[in-house]
Design an enzyme around this catalytic site. Structure first.
Site, PDB file in Angstrom:
ATOM      1  N   PHE A 249     -53.299  16.706 107.507  1.00  0.00           N
ATOM      2  CA  PHE A 249     -53.199  18.040 106.411  1.00  0.00           C
ATOM      3  C   PHE A 249     -52.153  17.502 105.822  1.00  0.00           C
ATOM      4  CE2 PHE A 249     -56.885  19.424 108.864  1.00  0.00           C
ATOM      5  CZ  PHE A 249     -57.717  18.870 108.169  1.00  0.00           C
ATOM      6  N   GLY A 477     -57.360  11.252 112.555  1.00  0.00           N
ATOM      7  CA  GLY A 477     -58.954  12.422 113.284  1.00  0.00           C
ATOM      8  C   GLY A 477     -59.494  11.526 111.927  1.00  0.00           C
ATOM      9  N   ILE A 640     -62.976  -1.299 100.668  1.00  0.00           N
ATOM     10  CA  ILE A 640     -62.682  -0.277 101.861  1.00  0.00           C
ATOM     11  C   ILE A 640     -62.643  -1.213 103.006  1.00  0.00           C
ATOM     12  CG2 ILE A 640     -65.058   1.300 102.541  1.00  0.00           C
ATOM     13  CD1 ILE A 640     -63.329   2.010  99.669  1.00  0.00           C
ATOM     14  N   PRO A 643     -66.923   1.099 105.388  1.00  0.00           N
ATOM     15  CA  PRO A 643     -67.338   2.797 104.891  1.00  0.00           C
ATOM     16  C   PRO A 643     -68.055   3.835 105.197  1.00  0.00           C
ATOM     17  CG  PRO A 643     -68.505   0.175 104.787  1.00  0.00           C
ATOM     18  CD  PRO A 643     -67.316  -0.035 105.922  1.00  0.00           C
ATOM     19  N   GLY A 713     -56.618   4.123  98.804  1.00  0.00           N
ATOM     20  CA  GLY A 713     -56.356   5.246  99.701  1.00  0.00           C
ATOM     21  C   GLY A 713     -58.157   6.406  99.845  1.00  0.00           C
ATOM     22  N   VAL A 714     -58.479   6.979 101.157  1.00  0.00           N
ATOM     23  CA  VAL A 714     -59.411   8.070 100.352  1.00  0.00           C
ATOM     24  C   VAL A 714     -59.135   9.126 100.962  1.00  0.00           C
ATOM     25  CG1 VAL A 714     -61.311   5.684  99.796  1.00  0.00           C
ATOM     26  CG2 VAL A 714     -61.040   6.210 102.314  1.00  0.00           C
ATOM     27  N   GLU A 716     -57.640  11.689 100.568  1.00  0.00           N
ATOM     28  CA  GLU A 716     -57.373  13.096  99.597  1.00  0.00           C
ATOM     29  C   GLU A 716     -57.768  13.124  98.132  1.00  0.00           C
ATOM     30  OE1 GLU A 716     -52.677  13.944 100.064  1.00  0.00           O
ATOM     31  OE2 GLU A 716     -53.088  11.937 100.698  1.00  0.00           O
TER      32      GLU A 716
END
Ligand code: MOS
Length: 750
Positions: A249, A477, A640, A643, A713-714, A716
């Site tokens: 994070f 992760g 993507i 998915p 990107g996904v 955040e």
């Protein structure tokens, strides 16, 4: 456990690997405990270290009972500022934008609670912990300041990682003056701590002047260089292994004092040393999301169009370093207004330095902005969705550039439809469920930039027709092991079970940073290019070999598919990779590739992922208890790759948004400066029972400019929009506008 994961994928279908919802390839290893995290390493002759930390937040250490600690039969060494060897680089210096000042026993000053003040090394973890307790420090304490109003304010030269602190476009005063409707609203967000499941940990071992470290790290090759610098050894003398991370994070992308201390101890004692932070020590020395106070002043014309958008942030940073949560920047790229003004100022407090934490700036800033937008809609008498449709920008408000792709309108439409937004009453307190609970619906716009960094990768075709692909990326992760292997498979024209993917090791080509939601785009592009480089070399061999069925086809005339090169014009002519390599007498054939943004595209376009989040809450009218009962997010984030994993990332972000809205807050005692809830029992995070029915819709988006693969990107974006959506739903249920996060029962019941 090697850094290579043998992989067999039951879901593989014919055709392209990208786009398939594969399960994560390291999933079984993780759930069976076979994945080796840093602290799972037990080299022979291992010593254990425990950091003693300060219980005051400001002052100096007056005494440490080193003799008592050393008298413990298990204790091997106690390191304090009195005997701590100097580093090759001063930890008070900053050499790059990513450097933070850190505490590695360079002196006896205390600048925040839980700062390292000594390191105790022992044969067992228990002995090290007992030794640390025997130090019984005494202090010369000074008054600590941990609140906004008792810190020392200043104007920072930069916010976030090197961004300008202020922005002005148009005449903000004129915009306010001409407005038919105005709102002036403020919000406060608390300090939050990253709290990855896996605490920061390191196992350090020296062999002469060569250093091997096992430590979770989001920026493996960059961090290797930093470690080498502090110990004055060549970069190639450091081996950093980070095959698995239990979350990062942002907090595992920066240097910290405890890593340095463990390495120092290993060098002093000539034995490997392990140090893993207990949970409470993660509240201070390893970064956090800095607290903010934000003010938004919006002016709208009679048609409900923004005439002025002003966003001011005061952010907390430490007494000795600067990380200014760039919250006001959330207002730069989303809503069109002829006049936009953003400002940041900062307050120094006696808390550890904040740092980037998942969606730094965007999470805090979008929480406030999306609430303000709702207030603005109400002031104009408009439905919040209608207001957003009137005000979202068609070109980037800050730069004036066109967006590389923008599917926000579709996100609004699809999200609203799935949620059932139509018919929502504008006024609050109009909906109840059968049990009498107040029901509210709220929404927020999601936005996150789509960056690329620099990465390299290697693809090696092998005699048996399989391939080894390598890049020093990091899987926190998020599923990088899987998504990157999918991209590599496509680049090589192989199925994913023919791909051996190696990562998480600093000897591999630099995979760049797993951060900023840019890892798949960056490392993925490098892997793709490495694959096409290897295939080009292979094609060269085939088309120049007279006994190949592809002889004379020319490089442009062959296609890599299913482990074979095919003649583009004649399907009957093809040859397997294995046969081509065998004829050439090669055991392997290597290709290299780089990933980075095309500078002309970067110059010409603004690049963002977009989304819309809709929330339903139910509030007990008497007790003020809030339950989020539904969350629907619609996100457009380019192509993507996987998915299943992308949705999982978006759910994670949305859950964090729920956590931000209702649960998460570190409380620092105004008298002692200590975090009062430095554990996972009293630092509240949502549990399963708090998580509603959630949906993350993936909106197809073809973005030809972000990179040739079209990947954004996904990681955040899911947090953004969600916090505001929940806060706005609570307002809609209760008529109460909460001014601080997390929103508490006492804020609602009045
Ligand atoms: Mo992050 S805060 O991009 O690891």
């Amino acid at each position: 456990m090697p850094e290579t994961i043998p992989f067999s994928a039951p879901h593989v279908r014919m055709g392209s690997s990208s786009g398939q919802p594969l399960s994560r390839r390291d999933g079984v290893l993780k759930v069976t405990g076979a994945a080796t995290f840093a602290a799972d390493n037990h080299p022979e002759n291992l010593l254990h270290a425990v950091v003693a930390v300060s219980t005051i937040a400001r002052g100096r250490v007056a005494s440490l009972d080193v003799a008592a600690a050393k008298a413990h039969p298990g204790v091997v060494e106690v390191i304090t500022p009195a005997n701590c060897p100097p580093l090759a680089l001063d930890p008070e210096d900053k050499h790059s934008l990513f450097d933070f000042r850190f505490d590695a026993l360079q002196n006896d000053r205390v600048r925040y609670a839980k700062q390292p003040i000594a390191l105790v090394v022992a044969g067992t973890l228990e002995a090290a912990a007992e030794g640390a307790r025997l130090l019984a420090p005494t202090y010369e304490a000074e008054t600590a300041h941990v609140g906004f109003d008792d810190g020392e304010p200043y104007d920072p030269p930069a916010v976030g990682i090197g961004s300008p602190p202020n922005f002005d476009k148009g005449d903000i005063a004129a915009g306010h003056a001409a407005a038919a409707h105005r709102i002036d609203t403020d919000f406060e967000t608390p300090p939050q701590y990253h709290n990855a499941m896996e605490p920061h940990a390191i196992v350090a071992e020296w062999n002469g002047d060569r250093l091997t470290i096992d430590t979770p790290n989001q920026a493996i090759v960059m961090s290797r260089a930093a470690f080498a610098g502090y110990f004055g050894i060549p970069v190639e003398n450091v081996l950093l292994r980070s095959p698995f991370l239990g979350g990062g994070f942002g907090s595992k992308a920066i240097m910290n004092g405890h890593y340095i201390l463990a390495i120092l101890a290993a060098r002093m004692l000539g034995r490997p040393v392990k140090l893993a932070l207990p949970r409470d020590q993660m509240f201070g020395p390893v970064g956090h999301r800095g607290a903010t106070r934000q003010q938004l002043r919006l002016g709208m014309d009679a048609q409900g169009r923004l005439a002025a958008l002003e966003h001011r942030t005061v952010a907390m940073t430490s007494s000795f370093d600067d990380f200014i949560e760039p919250a006001s920047n959330a207002s730069l790229n989303l809503y069109a207004s002829p006049a936009i003004s953003t400002r940041h100022s900062a307050v120094r407090v006696d808390i550890g330095t904040p740092g980037p934490m998942r969606a730094p700036g965007e999470a805090t800033g979008s929480a406030a902005l999306e609430c303000a937008i709702d207030e603005a809609a109400l002031a104009c008498g408009l439905d919040p969705l209608e207001f957003r449709l009137r005000n979202y920008a068609e070109t980037d408000p800050a730069s004036g550039k066109p967006f590389s792709a923008k599917s926000l309108r579709e996100c609004y439409a699809r999200g609203a439809e799935k949620f059932g937004w139509a018919g929502r009453p504008i006024e609050p307190r109009r909906m109840r469920d059968k049990g009498g609970n107040l029901v509210g619906w709220g929404m927020g716009t999601a936005l996150f930039h789509a960056p690329m960094f620099q990465a390299e990768a290697r693809a090696t075709l092998r005699a048996d027709g399989t391939a080894l692909v390598e890049t020093a990326g990091a899987d926190m992760g998020q599923g990088a092991w899987t998504a990157l292997a999918q991209i590599a498979a496509d680049g090589l024209g192989l199925t994913i079970d023919q791909i051996e993917f190696r990562s998480g090791n600093s000897e591999l080509p630099d995979g760049g940073v797993a951060g900023g939601s840019g890892h798949t785009a960056t490392a993925g592009t490098a892997l793709h290019n490495a694959g096409t480089d290897a295939i080009a070399k292979l094609a060269e061999l085939a088309v120049n070999a007279p006994d190949s069925p592809l002889f004379g086809a020319g490089n442009a005339g062959v296609e890599a598919r299913g482990g074979r090169l095919h003649h583009r014009a004649d399907e009957t002519r093809s040859e397997s990779y294995a046969d081509i390599l065998a004829r050439a007498g090669l055991k392997t054939l290597e290709g290299m590739g780089a990933g980075g943004r095309d500078s002309a595209d970067a110059e010409a376009r603004a690049m963002f992922s977009h989304g819309a989040v809709f929330a339903e809450v139910k509030v007990d009218a008497d007790l003020g208890q809030v339950k989020v009962t539904r969350l629907v997010g619609a996100f457009a984030a380019g192509r993507i790759i996987n998915p299943k994993l992308a949705k999982s990332q978006l759910y994670g972000g949305m859950i964090w948004g729920l956590s931000f809205a209702l649960h998460e807050e570190a409380v620092h005692d105004r008298r002692s400066g200590r975090p009062m809830n430095a554990d996972l029992a009293s630092y509240h995070i949502p549990v399963h029972a708090d998580i509603p029915d959630m949906q993350a819709l993936l909106i197809d988006e073809d973005d030809p400019y972000v990179n040739p693969l079209g990947i954004k990107g996904v990681g955040e974006i899911g947090i953004t929009g969600t916090v505001g959506a929940i806060a706005n739903a609570i307002w809609h249920a209760t008529g109460v506008r909460a001014r601080r996060f997390p929103i508490r029962i006492e804020d609602i019941v009045c």
